[in-house]
Design an enzyme around this catalytic site. Structure first.
Site, PDB file in Angstrom:
ATOM      1  N   HIS A  19       0.767  -1.357   0.211  1.00 59.27           N
ATOM      2  CA  HIS A  19       0.142   0.060  -0.078  1.00 59.27           C
ATOM      3  C   HIS A  19       0.578   1.349  -0.122  1.00 59.27           C
ATOM      4  O   HIS A  19       0.769   2.530  -0.175  1.00 59.27           O
ATOM      5  CB  HIS A  19      -0.378  -0.075   1.297  1.00 59.27           C
ATOM      6  CG  HIS A  19      -2.188  -0.050   1.072  1.00 59.27           C
ATOM      7  ND1 HIS A  19      -3.267   0.116  -0.478  1.00 59.27           N
ATOM      8  CD2 HIS A  19      -3.622   0.775   2.203  1.00 59.27           C
ATOM      9  CE1 HIS A  19      -4.326   0.990  -0.084  1.00 59.27           C
ATOM     10  NE2 HIS A  19      -4.642   1.343   0.965  1.00 59.27           N
ATOM     11  N   ASN A  66      -6.461   6.457   4.542  1.00 54.35           N
ATOM     12  CA  ASN A  66      -8.076   7.133   4.359  1.00 54.35           C
ATOM     13  C   ASN A  66      -8.349   8.534   4.469  1.00 54.35           C
ATOM     14  O   ASN A  66      -9.663   8.940   4.130  1.00 54.35           O
ATOM     15  CB  ASN A  66      -8.801   6.796   5.429  1.00 54.35           C
ATOM     16  CG  ASN A  66      -8.754   4.906   5.285  1.00 54.35           C
ATOM     17  OD1 ASN A  66      -8.482   4.373   4.404  1.00 54.35           O
ATOM     18  ND2 ASN A  66      -9.514   3.688   6.070  1.00 54.35           N
ATOM     19  N   ASP A  91      -0.698   2.815  -5.307  1.00 52.13           N
ATOM     20  CA  ASP A  91      -0.469   1.560  -5.394  1.00 52.13           C
ATOM     21  C   ASP A  91      -2.262   0.875  -6.977  1.00 52.13           C
ATOM     22  O   ASP A  91      -3.245   1.767  -6.432  1.00 52.13           O
ATOM     23  CB  ASP A  91      -0.526   0.200  -4.668  1.00 52.13           C
ATOM     24  CG  ASP A  91      -1.981   1.051  -3.257  1.00 52.13           C
ATOM     25  OD1 ASP A  91      -2.012   1.856  -3.169  1.00 52.13           O
ATOM     26  OD2 ASP A  91      -2.850   0.227  -2.817  1.00 52.13           O
ATOM     27  N   ASN A 112      -9.204   3.927  -0.862  1.00 50.31           N
ATOM     28  CA  ASN A 112      -9.868   5.174   0.119  1.00 50.31           C
ATOM     29  C   ASN A 112      -8.528   6.121  -0.216  1.00 50.31           C
ATOM     30  O   ASN A 112      -9.067   7.669   0.364  1.00 50.31           O
ATOM     31  CB  ASN A 112      -9.663   4.201   1.659  1.00 50.31           C
ATOM     32  CG  ASN A 112     -11.195   3.283   1.337  1.00 50.31           C
ATOM     33  OD1 ASN A 112     -11.408   3.647   0.399  1.00 50.31           O
ATOM     34  ND2 ASN A 112     -10.329   2.510   2.057  1.00 50.31           N
TER      35      ASN A 112
END
Length: 203
Positions: A19, A66, A91, A112
């Site tokens: 991520h 997020n 990513d 997100n």
């Protein structure tokens, strides 16, 4: 002012996660461009550099994935940067490992960090989509992106970040297609052209 923003989660625990490849790419650009030292600013780590003759702010939001848009939005408002001058590295599950695509606008595909960025500055920013592949089952995605890259993946991850850094000047002058092509050629030359997901046709 251009803004090169990487998406990721802060702290050593997440540093090598799939991520966090956006963080890795922007950190590589900072090193290659002899950027100023990182400092806390805009709820992020930020530094400045001249890239392709243009002033650029490099940004690693420290708000967790997020809430990435909080930091990016704050920086964009401060510098009065247009959305097209914001380049977000992230990513991408829907691209094979080691592949890269650049696009302006578009959907967030459940990401997100992108959703938060879109909420903060609108949809018309540029996305550098860095392929990490898909685990094959939606139920496995959360664990997959929050796990570190495997040892076998590290060479292409390093090469992809290097390619982004070496060709960042093309993004600075809005030659997104040229950037994408140069990265593709570099990755092919490094032997990563055959990296693909099981069952996927070669591109």
């Amino acid at each position: 002012m251009l803004i090169f923003a990487g998406l990721g989660n802060p702290g050593q625990r997440y540093a090598r996660n799939r991520h966090n490849i956006g963080f890795m790419a922007v950190a590589a650009i900072a090193r290659a461009c002899n950027a100023s030292p990182w400092r806390s600013r805009f709820q992020a780590y930020a530094c400045e550099a001249t890239i392709g003759g243009e002033k650029a702010l490099l940004l690693l939001p420290q708000t967790y994935m997020n809430e990435s848009g909080r930091a990016i939005g704050e920086a964009a408002r401060f510098f009065k940067a247009a959305p097209a001058d914001v380049i977000v590295f992230h990513d991408e599950l829907d691209l094979a490992p080691a592949k890269l695509r650049v696009k302006l606008g578009g959907g967030n595909a459940g990401h997100n960090g992108l959703r938060s960025t879109t909420a903060a500055i609108g949809n018309d920013y540029r996305r550098v989509r860095m392929g990490i592949g898909h685990p094959g089952d939606k139920a496995l995605v959360h664990a997959y992106v929050l796990n570190d890259f495997g040892k076998a993946e590290e060479p292409w991850v390093e090469d992809l970040c290097t390619a982004c850094a070496d060709n960042a000047a093309l993004l600075a002058v809005h030659d997104d297609a040229g950037f994408q092509n140069k990265v593709h050629l570099f990755m092919e030359a490094r032997g990563h052209g055959a990296v693909k997901r099981l069952g996927e046709k070669a591109e």
